[in-house]
Design a protein around this motif. Structure first.
Motif, short mmCIF file in Angstrom:
data_model
loop_
_atom_site.label_atom_id
_atom_site.label_comp_id
_atom_site.label_asym_id
_atom_site.label_seq_id
_atom_site.Cartn_x
_atom_site.Cartn_y
_atom_site.Cartn_z
N ARG A 147 10.61 57.89 10.26
CA ARG A 147 10.69 57.44 8.87
C ARG A 147 12.10 57.02 8.47
NH1 ARG A 147 8.72 61.15 3.70
NH2 ARG A 147 9.62 59.84 2.05
N ASP A 179 15.15 55.20 4.19
CA ASP A 179 13.78 55.69 4.27
C ASP A 179 12.86 54.48 4.32
OD1 ASP A 179 11.24 56.72 3.87
OD2 ASP A 179 11.89 58.22 2.41
N LEU A 186 9.67 54.25 4.46
CA LEU A 186 8.48 54.34 3.61
C LEU A 186 8.77 53.94 2.18
CD1 LEU A 186 6.81 57.65 4.87
CD2 LEU A 186 6.47 55.30 5.66
N GLN A 214 4.64 58.11 9.59
CA GLN A 214 4.83 58.83 8.33
C GLN A 214 5.77 60.04 8.51
OE1 GLN A 214 3.19 57.82 5.32
NE2 GLN A 214 2.69 56.06 6.62
N GLN A 271 -0.16 54.96 12.74
CA GLN A 271 -0.03 55.04 11.29
C GLN A 271 0.38 56.45 10.86
OE1 GLN A 271 -0.24 52.43 8.95
NE2 GLN A 271 -0.09 51.40 10.93
N ARG A 272 -0.17 57.46 11.50
CA ARG A 272 0.19 58.84 11.18
C ARG A 272 1.58 59.17 11.71
NH1 ARG A 272 -4.79 62.55 12.94
NH2 ARG A 272 -3.58 64.11 11.77
N ASP A 327 7.09 69.34 11.76
CA ASP A 327 7.08 67.89 11.80
C ASP A 327 7.41 67.37 13.19
OD1 ASP A 327 6.97 65.79 9.42
OD2 ASP A 327 8.41 65.01 10.88
N ASN A 366 8.38 51.67 15.40
CA ASN A 366 8.09 51.00 14.13
C ASN A 366 7.70 49.54 14.35
OD1 ASN A 366 8.54 52.34 11.28
ND2 ASN A 366 9.97 53.35 12.70
#
Length: 445
Positions: free
Chosen positions: A74, A172, A174, A69, A65-66, A312, A417
């Protein structure tokens, strides 16, 4: 349906299911009936449901889950404008929730703004090789490219989008989540019908394509194929039930868990006994995906996951390594070593081409958001199959060093994903189980 709620394409079609407004009022089974088979050995796998739930809840779900992001996973580059290769492209969805917002260049991290700046393990190696090969004639260079394309074609289980096409854009994920869109109808049904009827293996002349009975007497390879597709389908239906659309006043819609919708789709009473088995197929798919991550570890541990954002990118690397470590320390998940053995080259190619066909069917989906998640998940599963079956057991490290094993960035993004989708689905099953038990025994909770 009341309130005019229609079912999103991606999760719309379980053809054997009929609509009931309230199973409790109609004398249906208990709310916990859906979970009756979620115990014991996972079909065609090495571990049981209980061990899988524990592994996912404690180690996989929190990390992935982290991970998803972060920038590398993403942004997904995809062509949503390709024509359907199988029937006229006549069912494009005009609803606002079907629309996909592509990224502007300013929204992308620096390393993704130009394909020339991508620094995957494969691309870095290709640049190094190009310096050595400057002495090759144009003819030889063309021949080399043709050989590489042929090798890729024979190894891939999916048709990959042309990343240099003008119609290919970054999205994207998200900002474009997989959930209700309002897309339904004949177009949705035609896609799932083509997937199950024309591409899934089945026993004899059976017409019950969603049923486990259609694959009961088949070899393990064909059973695994069916369970992977059924598991993906189950995951999609879980996400609809967990993010169910409720219209609100003044356009304030909300997405929440709907236990009745979940029960309608998976209860044994409403699915002719099949729903609980569909849920168990999700576990087969999840374990297959985890096994692919472990097998590809020698390659993934060398991957830079570059986007140009040092902080990142370092976090991505850390979480990927943590995910690999957790998967390795967990129970044995899926053993592919006994598949496609002996005189099975024809079966393996048939298996590959059937899944290749399903990846092409995704370009027939009329809803752009549904098409986006359909293409991503089939590419994710296809990448896992490529890892598991395109090379001999434990040979990826050798092939990675030689440059013969490589994954495009799109394949890596789709692989992780897709695993994230199935990990979330298993997590949502626990949420639905708690909701069902709370409804079943309100005074005890």
């Amino acid at each position: 349906m009341s309130g005019g709620i229609v079912v999103v394409f991606w999760v719309s079609l379980l053809l054997t299911v009929t609509r009931v407004d309230s199973l409790n009022q109609s004398g249906g089974a208990s709310k916990t009936q859906c979970f009756c088979e979620l115990q014991g050995q996972v079909d065609d796998c090495c571990c049981d449901v209980e061990a899988t739930d524990k592994l996912n809840s404690r180690h996989i779900y929190p990390v992935i889950q982290r991970l998803l992001q972060l920038n590398y996973f993403r942004f997904f580059k995809v062509d949503l404008k390709k024509s359907c290769p199988f029937w006229p492209d006549d069912s494009r969805c005009a609803l606002k929730d079907c629309h996909v917002d592509s990224c502007t260049e300013d929204e992308l991290p620096q390393g993704l703004k130009s394909d020339l700046t991508l620094c995957s393990a494969e691309e870095t190696q290709q640049r190094q090789l190009s310096k050595v090969d400057e002495s090759l004639s144009v003819y030889d260079q063309k021949a080399f490219e043709t050989w590489k394309e042929y090798d890729d074609l024979k190894m891939n289980f999916c048709e990959l989008d042309n990343e240099t096409s003008n119609s290919t854009q970054y999205v994207d994920l998200l900002k474009n989540p997989e959930r209700y869109t309002g897309y339904t109808g004949a177009s949705a049904g035609r896609v799932w019908k083509a997937i199950y009827e024309e591409n899934c293996f089945r026993q004899g002349n059976t017409k019950d394509f969603f049923s486990r009975r259609s694959v009961g007497g088949l070899c393990r390879e064909k059973r695994v194929f069916y369970r992977a597709i059924s598991g993906m389908h189950a995951s999609i239906n879980i996400h609809l039930s967990a993010n169910y659309f409720y219209p609100g006043l003044f356009g304030q819609a909300r997405w929440e868990h709907n236990i009745d919708e979940f029960q309608r789709r998976f209860d044994a009473v409403t699915t002719n006994g099949e729903g609980p088995g569909w849920l168990k197929n999700l576990y087969t798919l999840y374990l297959l995906m985890l096994r692919a991550i472990v097998k590809a570890a020698p390659y993934l541990e060398q991957e830079s996951f570059y986007t140009g954002d040092e902080e990142d990118d370092a976090a991505v690397k850390e979480f990927v390594l943590q995910l690999i470590k957790s998967a390795k320390l967990g129970p044995e998940t899926f053993d592919e070593s006994d598949m496609f053995q002996g005189q099975s080259a024809v079966l393996k190619e048939e298996f590959r081409l059937h899944f290749w066909n399903i990846s092409r069917i995704m370009d027939c989906v009329g809803c752009d958001k549904c098409r986006l998640w359909g293409k991503l998940q089939t590419l994710g599963i296809g990448t896992a199959l490529k890892i598991l079956f395109s090379w001999e057991h434990n040979s990826i490290q050798e092939f990675s060093r030689s440059g013969r094993f490589h994954l495009r960035r799109a394949e890596l993004v789709a692989l992780f994903n897709a695993l994230g989708r199935y990990s979330t689905s298993i997590h949502e099953l626990q949420m639905f189980r708690m909701l069902a038990e709370k409804i079943q025994k309100p005074d005890e909770l």
